[in-house]
Design a protein around this motif. Sequence first.
Motif, PDB file in Angstrom:
ATOM      1  N   ALA A 231      28.463  24.133  35.666  1.00 38.15           N
ATOM      2  CA  ALA A 231      29.432  25.226  35.724  1.00 38.15           C
ATOM      3  C   ALA A 231      29.142  26.142  36.904  1.00 38.15           C
ATOM      4  O   ALA A 231      30.039  26.797  37.422  1.00 38.15           O
ATOM      5  CB  ALA A 231      29.424  26.026  34.419  1.00 38.15           C
ATOM      6  N   CYS A 232      27.887  26.208  37.344  1.00 36.31           N
ATOM      7  CA  CYS A 232      27.494  27.040  38.487  1.00 36.31           C
ATOM      8  C   CYS A 232      27.110  26.156  39.674  1.00 36.31           C
ATOM      9  O   CYS A 232      26.180  26.473  40.423  1.00 36.31           O
ATOM     10  CB  CYS A 232      26.340  27.966  38.107  1.00 36.31           C
ATOM     11  N   ALA A 233      27.818  25.068  39.836  1.00 34.64           N
ATOM     12  CA  ALA A 233      27.514  24.138  40.917  1.00 34.64           C
ATOM     13  C   ALA A 233      27.554  24.856  42.261  1.00 34.64           C
ATOM     14  O   ALA A 233      28.529  25.548  42.561  1.00 34.64           O
ATOM     15  CB  ALA A 233      28.519  22.990  40.916  1.00 34.64           C
ATOM     16  N   PRO A 234      26.514  24.753  43.076  1.00 39.38           N
ATOM     17  CA  PRO A 234      26.449  25.463  44.353  1.00 39.38           C
ATOM     18  C   PRO A 234      27.679  25.236  45.227  1.00 39.38           C
ATOM     19  O   PRO A 234      28.054  24.101  45.511  1.00 39.38           O
ATOM     20  CB  PRO A 234      25.191  24.874  45.012  1.00 39.38           C
ATOM     21  N   GLY A 235      28.332  26.335  45.600  1.00 37.21           N
ATOM     22  CA  GLY A 235      29.488  26.256  46.478  1.00 37.21           C
ATOM     23  C   GLY A 235      30.742  25.728  45.822  1.00 37.21           C
ATOM     24  O   GLY A 235      31.767  25.581  46.489  1.00 37.21           O
ATOM     25  N   GLY A 236      30.689  25.467  44.509  1.00 39.64           N
ATOM     26  CA  GLY A 236      31.845  24.879  43.838  1.00 39.64           C
ATOM     27  C   GLY A 236      32.414  25.724  42.723  1.00 39.64           C
ATOM     28  O   GLY A 236      32.984  25.197  41.771  1.00 39.64           O
ATOM     29  N   LEU A 237      32.278  27.040  42.822  1.00 41.14           N
ATOM     30  CA  LEU A 237      32.777  27.924  41.769  1.00 41.14           C
ATOM     31  C   LEU A 237      34.293  28.091  41.863  1.00 41.14           C
ATOM     32  O   LEU A 237      34.901  27.868  42.915  1.00 41.14           O
ATOM     33  CB  LEU A 237      32.105  29.297  41.876  1.00 41.14           C
ATOM     34  N   ALA A 238      34.875  28.519  40.753  1.00 45.65           N
ATOM     35  CA  ALA A 238      36.322  28.767  40.711  1.00 45.65           C
ATOM     36  C   ALA A 238      36.596  30.155  41.278  1.00 45.65           C
ATOM     37  O   ALA A 238      36.906  31.096  40.562  1.00 45.65           O
ATOM     38  CB  ALA A 238      36.834  28.650  39.276  1.00 45.65           C
ATOM     39  N   THR A 239      36.483  30.275  42.600  1.00 44.59           N
ATOM     40  CA  THR A 239      36.620  31.564  43.277  1.00 44.59           C
ATOM     41  C   THR A 239      38.080  31.869  43.604  1.00 44.59           C
ATOM     42  O   THR A 239      38.953  31.003  43.481  1.00 44.59           O
ATOM     43  CB  THR A 239      35.784  31.577  44.565  1.00 44.59           C
ATOM     44  N   GLU A 240      38.327  33.101  44.043  1.00 46.26           N
ATOM     45  CA  GLU A 240      39.686  33.531  44.395  1.00 46.26           C
ATOM     46  C   GLU A 240      40.276  32.616  45.465  1.00 46.26           C
ATOM     47  O   GLU A 240      41.442  32.260  45.407  1.00 46.26           O
ATOM     48  CB  GLU A 240      39.662  34.972  44.913  1.00 46.26           C
ATOM     49  N   VAL A 241      39.481  32.303  46.462  1.00 45.30           N
ATOM     50  CA  VAL A 241      39.897  31.386  47.521  1.00 45.30           C
ATOM     51  C   VAL A 241      38.939  30.199  47.495  1.00 45.30           C
ATOM     52  O   VAL A 241      37.723  30.380  47.603  1.00 45.30           O
ATOM     53  CB  VAL A 241      39.851  32.058  48.910  1.00 45.30           C
ATOM     54  N   GLU A 242      39.460  29.015  47.329  1.00 45.80           N
ATOM     55  CA  GLU A 242      38.617  27.830  47.199  1.00 45.80           C
ATOM     56  C   GLU A 242      37.661  27.698  48.385  1.00 45.80           C
ATOM     57  O   GLU A 242      38.066  27.784  49.551  1.00 45.80           O
ATOM     58  CB  GLU A 242      39.484  26.575  47.099  1.00 45.80           C
ATOM     59  N   GLY A 243      36.391  27.522  48.077  1.00 45.36           N
ATOM     60  CA  GLY A 243      35.396  27.333  49.120  1.00 45.36           C
ATOM     61  C   GLY A 243      34.914  28.621  49.763  1.00 45.36           C
ATOM     62  O   GLY A 243      34.057  28.584  50.650  1.00 45.36           O
ATOM     63  N   LYS A 244      35.460  29.753  49.341  1.00 47.92           N
ATOM     64  CA  LYS A 244      35.081  31.053  49.884  1.00 47.92           C
ATOM     65  C   LYS A 244      34.615  31.964  48.758  1.00 47.92           C
ATOM     66  O   LYS A 244      34.972  31.765  47.590  1.00 47.92           O
ATOM     67  CB  LYS A 244      36.252  31.717  50.610  1.00 47.92           C
ATOM     68  N   LEU A 245      33.829  32.984  49.107  1.00 44.86           N
ATOM     69  CA  LEU A 245      33.390  33.989  48.153  1.00 44.86           C
ATOM     70  C   LEU A 245      33.903  35.335  48.658  1.00 44.86           C
ATOM     71  O   LEU A 245      33.495  35.793  49.729  1.00 44.86           O
ATOM     72  CB  LEU A 245      31.860  33.999  48.043  1.00 44.86           C
ATOM     73  N   THR A 246      34.808  35.947  47.903  1.00 48.76           N
ATOM     74  CA  THR A 246      35.415  37.215  48.309  1.00 48.76           C
ATOM     75  C   THR A 246      34.641  38.372  47.697  1.00 48.76           C
ATOM     76  O   THR A 246      34.512  38.463  46.476  1.00 48.76           O
ATOM     77  CB  THR A 246      36.894  37.285  47.878  1.00 48.76           C
ATOM     78  N   VAL A 247      34.120  39.244  48.558  1.00 44.54           N
ATOM     79  CA  VAL A 247      33.288  40.368  48.123  1.00 44.54           C
ATOM     80  C   VAL A 247      33.995  41.678  48.468  1.00 44.54           C
ATOM     81  O   VAL A 247      34.394  41.892  49.616  1.00 44.54           O
ATOM     82  CB  VAL A 247      31.906  40.331  48.805  1.00 44.54           C
ATOM     83  N   GLY A 248      34.142  42.544  47.489  1.00 42.06           N
ATOM     84  CA  GLY A 248      34.797  43.825  47.711  1.00 42.06           C
ATOM     85  C   GLY A 248      33.799  44.948  47.926  1.00 42.06           C
ATOM     86  O   GLY A 248      32.690  44.915  47.394  1.00 42.06           O
ATOM     87  N   THR A 249      34.192  45.932  48.722  1.00 41.39           N
ATOM     88  CA  THR A 249      33.437  47.180  48.852  1.00 41.39           C
ATOM     89  C   THR A 249      34.348  48.227  49.470  1.00 41.39           C
ATOM     90  O   THR A 249      35.429  47.913  49.983  1.00 41.39           O
ATOM     91  CB  THR A 249      32.155  47.012  49.678  1.00 41.39           C
ATOM     92  N   ASP A 250      33.908  49.480  49.425  1.00 40.61           N
ATOM     93  CA  ASP A 250      34.731  50.595  49.887  1.00 40.61           C
ATOM     94  C   ASP A 250      34.636  50.751  51.401  1.00 40.61           C
ATOM     95  O   ASP A 250      33.778  50.164  52.061  1.00 40.61           O
ATOM     96  CB  ASP A 250      34.275  51.883  49.199  1.00 40.61           C
ATOM     97  N   LYS A 251      35.517  51.581  51.938  1.00 39.57           N
ATOM     98  CA  LYS A 251      35.489  51.937  53.359  1.00 39.57           C
ATOM     99  C   LYS A 251      35.765  53.430  53.463  1.00 39.57           C
ATOM    100  O   LYS A 251      36.747  53.884  52.892  1.00 39.57           O
ATOM    101  CB  LYS A 251      36.533  51.137  54.128  1.00 39.57           C
ATOM    102  N   PRO A 252      34.914  54.197  54.148  1.00 42.18           N
ATOM    103  CA  PRO A 252      33.742  53.772  54.905  1.00 42.18           C
ATOM    104  C   PRO A 252      32.663  53.167  54.009  1.00 42.18           C
ATOM    105  O   PRO A 252      32.548  53.514  52.837  1.00 42.18           O
ATOM    106  CB  PRO A 252      33.245  55.067  55.544  1.00 42.18           C
ATOM    107  N   ALA A 253      31.894  52.275  54.609  1.00 41.25           N
ATOM    108  CA  ALA A 253      30.753  51.671  53.926  1.00 41.25           C
ATOM    109  C   ALA A 253      29.507  52.408  54.413  1.00 41.25           C
ATOM    110  O   ALA A 253      29.092  52.262  55.558  1.00 41.25           O
ATOM    111  CB  ALA A 253      30.662  50.183  54.263  1.00 41.25           C
TER     112      ALA A 253
END
Length: 297
Positions: A48-70
């Motif tokens: 279920a946690c296969a490296p690089g194979g998670l059910a992410t928002e964008v396939e094959g990518k990891l989307t990370v959120g944060t505020d601006k300014p950082a």
Amino acid sequence: MHLANRSLVTAVTAVCSAVALCAALTGCAPQSEEKTKASGQAGTETGACAPGGLATEVEGKLTVGTDKPAYAPWFSDDEPSNGNGFESAVAYAVAKQLGYGRDAVVWQHTPFNSAFAPGAKKFDFDINQVSISESRKKAVAFSSGYYDVRQAVVALKSSKAAGAKSVADLKKVKLGAQVGTTSLDFINDLVKPDTKPAVYQRNDFAKSALKTGQVDAIVVDLPTAFYITGAEVPEAEVVGQFPNSTEQPEQFGLVLDKESTLTSCVSGAVDALRKDGTLAALEKEWLSDAVDAPVLK
């Protein structure tokens, strides 16, 4: 009833009973591994946690959120993607643990309050000094804590708040903090000042209010307090830090959608980074200025 009919009924009943028993046994029988995986019940040990194979928002990518300014020291040069600053470094370390290289990490602007507000999220996880709390867990999910937090008081050296030695000493001063933060919670729940605290949409506004004397002191997390006094408002000082509960210390956690299927995988990654010393090393590298400050009793 004739004997022949009675025998027929008995035979039919026996067959029906046998069929029911077989159906029951089949329903209780162990499912095949393929069926278990397809149903989504497989744990991390089955991929279920296969490296690089998670059910992410964008396939094959990891989307990370944060505020601006950082803000520093959590980020550097207001650029989360450069890998500099504690939280940027933590995000990339988590990504690597999950099987995503730096080129597979996509950063998304997410305002602080929006990160833990109710509703669907467009990020896989958010990292922005968000403290784990039971009230926030009603709207979002959290990973394991990646940083143990202390809240601190910053005041101009000329302010009447500068001489505070205890929480009680702060009751008669004008305090300020960013909206939606545990810093504000500490003011309201622990200090309980005589004057209602000033609330700001961003820490930048709180710092401006401190500089101009609109407030006597502001409350922020300890690393931010040392950065403010060392780099942004040198005429200010760290008055002291609030004591943390020994039973349940405040921690920053990665924020995920309430229904995210990634939560256990992300928590596992954070736990692994804590266990192998990576988090401690990153804390030493990026938050070394956050040394001990007097504890406000």
